[in-house]
Design a protein around this motif. Structure first.
Motif, PDB file in Angstrom:
ATOM      1  N   GLN A  45       0.830  -1.199   0.000  1.00  0.00           N
ATOM      2  CA  GLN A  45       0.000   0.000   0.000  1.00  0.00           C
ATOM      3  C   GLN A  45       0.867   1.254   0.000  1.00  0.00           C
ATOM      4  O   GLN A  45       0.591   2.214  -0.732  1.00  0.00           O
ATOM      5  CB  GLN A  45      -0.940  -0.007   1.215  1.00  0.00           C
ATOM      6  N   PHE A  46       1.908   1.236   0.810  1.00  0.00           N
ATOM      7  CA  PHE A  46       2.847   2.360   0.818  1.00  0.00           C
ATOM      8  C   PHE A  46       3.444   2.574  -0.568  1.00  0.00           C
ATOM      9  O   PHE A  46       3.485   3.704  -1.074  1.00  0.00           O
ATOM     10  CB  PHE A  46       3.969   2.095   1.831  1.00  0.00           C
ATOM     11  N   TYR A  96      -0.115   4.706   6.060  1.00  0.00           N
ATOM     12  CA  TYR A  96       0.702   3.573   5.617  1.00  0.00           C
ATOM     13  C   TYR A  96       2.193   3.681   5.955  1.00  0.00           C
ATOM     14  O   TYR A  96       2.992   2.898   5.449  1.00  0.00           O
ATOM     15  CB  TYR A  96       0.529   3.377   4.107  1.00  0.00           C
ATOM     16  N   CYS A  97       2.553   4.619   6.818  1.00  0.00           N
ATOM     17  CA  CYS A  97       3.952   4.747   7.245  1.00  0.00           C
ATOM     18  C   CYS A  97       4.083   4.178   8.654  1.00  0.00           C
ATOM     19  O   CYS A  97       3.830   4.866   9.634  1.00  0.00           O
ATOM     20  CB  CYS A  97       4.388   6.211   7.215  1.00  0.00           C
ATOM     21  N   ASP A  98       4.492   2.916   8.742  1.00  0.00           N
ATOM     22  CA  ASP A  98       4.530   2.254  10.041  1.00  0.00           C
ATOM     23  C   ASP A  98       5.938   2.116  10.606  1.00  0.00           C
ATOM     24  O   ASP A  98       6.153   1.387  11.559  1.00  0.00           O
ATOM     25  CB  ASP A  98       3.861   0.880   9.956  1.00  0.00           C
ATOM     26  N   ALA A 100      10.825   9.355   4.399  1.00  0.00           N
ATOM     27  CA  ALA A 100      10.755   9.435   2.936  1.00  0.00           C
ATOM     28  C   ALA A 100       9.498  10.191   2.503  1.00  0.00           C
ATOM     29  O   ALA A 100       9.547  11.079   1.637  1.00  0.00           O
ATOM     30  CB  ALA A 100      10.778   8.039   2.329  1.00  0.00           C
ATOM     31  N   THR A 101       8.372   9.856   3.114  1.00  0.00           N
ATOM     32  CA  THR A 101       7.107  10.502   2.745  1.00  0.00           C
ATOM     33  C   THR A 101       7.094  11.964   3.160  1.00  0.00           C
ATOM     34  O   THR A 101       6.655  12.839   2.401  1.00  0.00           O
ATOM     35  CB  THR A 101       5.932   9.762   3.396  1.00  0.00           C
ATOM     36  N   TRP A 152       9.134  14.104   0.607  1.00  0.00           N
ATOM     37  CA  TRP A 152       8.473  14.404  -0.667  1.00  0.00           C
ATOM     38  C   TRP A 152       7.261  15.315  -0.467  1.00  0.00           C
ATOM     39  O   TRP A 152       6.976  16.182  -1.301  1.00  0.00           O
ATOM     40  CB  TRP A 152       8.070  13.121  -1.377  1.00  0.00           C
ATOM     41  N   LEU A 153       6.539  15.150   0.658  1.00  0.00           N
ATOM     42  CA  LEU A 153       5.410  16.038   0.928  1.00  0.00           C
ATOM     43  C   LEU A 153       5.911  17.453   1.193  1.00  0.00           C
ATOM     44  O   LEU A 153       5.313  18.430   0.722  1.00  0.00           O
ATOM     45  CB  LEU A 153       4.598  15.521   2.118  1.00  0.00           C
ATOM     46  N   TYR A 154       6.996  17.576   1.928  1.00  0.00           N
ATOM     47  CA  TYR A 154       7.583  18.900   2.185  1.00  0.00           C
ATOM     48  C   TYR A 154       7.929  19.592   0.862  1.00  0.00           C
ATOM     49  O   TYR A 154       7.586  20.762   0.647  1.00  0.00           O
ATOM     50  CB  TYR A 154       8.837  18.755   3.043  1.00  0.00           C
TER      51      TYR A 154
END
Length: 340
Positions: free
Chosen positions: A160-161, A191-193, A200-201, A204-206
């Motif tokens: 899912q990630f 989904y970030c466990d 990493a997420t 990229w969101l930043y």
């Protein structure tokens, strides 16, 4: 000991048994894979003889398993093994054939979409990730086995990630930042466990927020990124922070970032807690990959601070490297093309 290197052209002559047909055939590893966003050739990277032998052995093992049982999973592994040889064209071919047999396989769509990104075919990648997202079970985390295990041999990502991560990335690379933003937000929320997926997420969101001039939201995102020293100073407050880096120091969970140290360094740099020059230093065994990832972060930092000339200089440095399938490298191409 003297290392023997095999060039991409020499690799073209390397014959490996094909795994897409049970008949006796040969497979030729093509040196040329496609064109970059700047019109440069994407060729198979140089590897040592030992590296080629190991990758070939893994491919042959995947071939044997596929021939014995052409299941969804054996098809996925066959395509992945071609991809590890940097033959992304062949990997896409294998995944496409697999989708004829397993048309509802969100995992096959996930892997094919990834390799479309490698070949700069972003629209095709987005279509695959849209389909994968539609088909995949939501609210669960299905561990995805590693093809190149990390040192602790701990698989860190889940299917899912990977669907959402690459889905957001494809939009980012196209410059569709408003479309990438909600994808990364859903990814971060659900989904970030572990710490590797979280940094990493967040990274990229930043970058996605900064590209939309959402500076306050981007700065707020960085409040969850803490150094170990800061964590120990504010231990009583950490129980109120949902996903803070090093939170596990207090709660007793795993403490280290295993794979995504480059993303963590980029975030600390954006936050002003790591000097820019530190990102050009790396202890990672894959120096080319680390420099592509961290170098792209430095170029971003200069862009955010209005120094376009310096950003282009760093992007050029990133593009002089060899890791052309690295996301930082592809993003550097995309930015350089936009800055031309």
């Amino acid at each position: 000991m003297k290392k023997h290197f095999i060039s991409g052209l020499m690799l073209s002559a390397l014959l490996i048994a094909t795994a897409c047909d049970k008949k006796e055939q040969t497979y030729e590893l093509k040196d040329f894979q496609g064109l970059s966003l700047l019109g440069d050739s994407l060729n198979i990277p140089n590897r040592t003889t030992a590296q080629v032998d190991a990758l070939t052995a893994s491919l042959n093992e995947a071939k044997a398993k596929f021939e014995a049982n052409p299941s969804e999973m054996s098809t996925i592994w066959l395509g992945r093994r071609y991809a590890y040889l940097s033959d992304y064209q062949k990997a896409i071919e294998v995944f496409s054939e697999g989708l004829k047999q397993y048309p509802n396989s969100y995992k096959l769509y996930r892997h094919r979409g990834h390799r479309y990104i490698s070949l700069r075919q972003f629209d095709k990648a987005i279509a695959d990730f849209e389909k994968a997202y539609e088909l995949m079970p939501k609210g669960v985390l299905e561990t995805e086995p590693d093809g190149a295990p990390n040192k602790p041999n701990i698989p860190l990502s889940n299917t899912q990630f990977n669907v959402l991560y690459h889905y957001g990335l494809a939009h980012y690379l196209k410059g569709e930042f408003a479309k990438a933003e909600p994808i990364y937000e859903e990814l971060l929320a659900n989904y970030c466990d572990n710490l590797d997926l979280f940094v990493a997420t967040t990274d990229w969101l930043y970058m996605t927020l900064k590209r939309q001039n959402k500076d306050e939201e981007a700065a707020k995102l960085l409040t969850n990124i803490l150094t170990e020293t800061k964590v120990l100073e504010t231990a009583k407050e950490l129980t109120e922070i949902a996903n803070a880096i090093m939170l596990d120091k207090v709660l007793g969970y795993r403490t280290e970032i295993i794979e995504n140290d480059s993303y963590y360094k980029r975030l600390l740099m954006y936050k002003g807690e790591l000097p820019v020059e530190e990102l050009f230093k790396t202890n990672n065994e894959d120096v080319a990959l680390s420099l592509a990832t961290q170098g792209y972060g430095v170029a971003n930092w200069h862009l955010y601070n209005g120094n376009i000339a310096k950003a282009k200089e760093i992007l050029t440095q990133v593009l002089s490297g060899t890791s052309w399938a690295a996301f930082g490298y592809i993003a550097a191409e995309a930015d350089m093309k936009r800055l031309e």
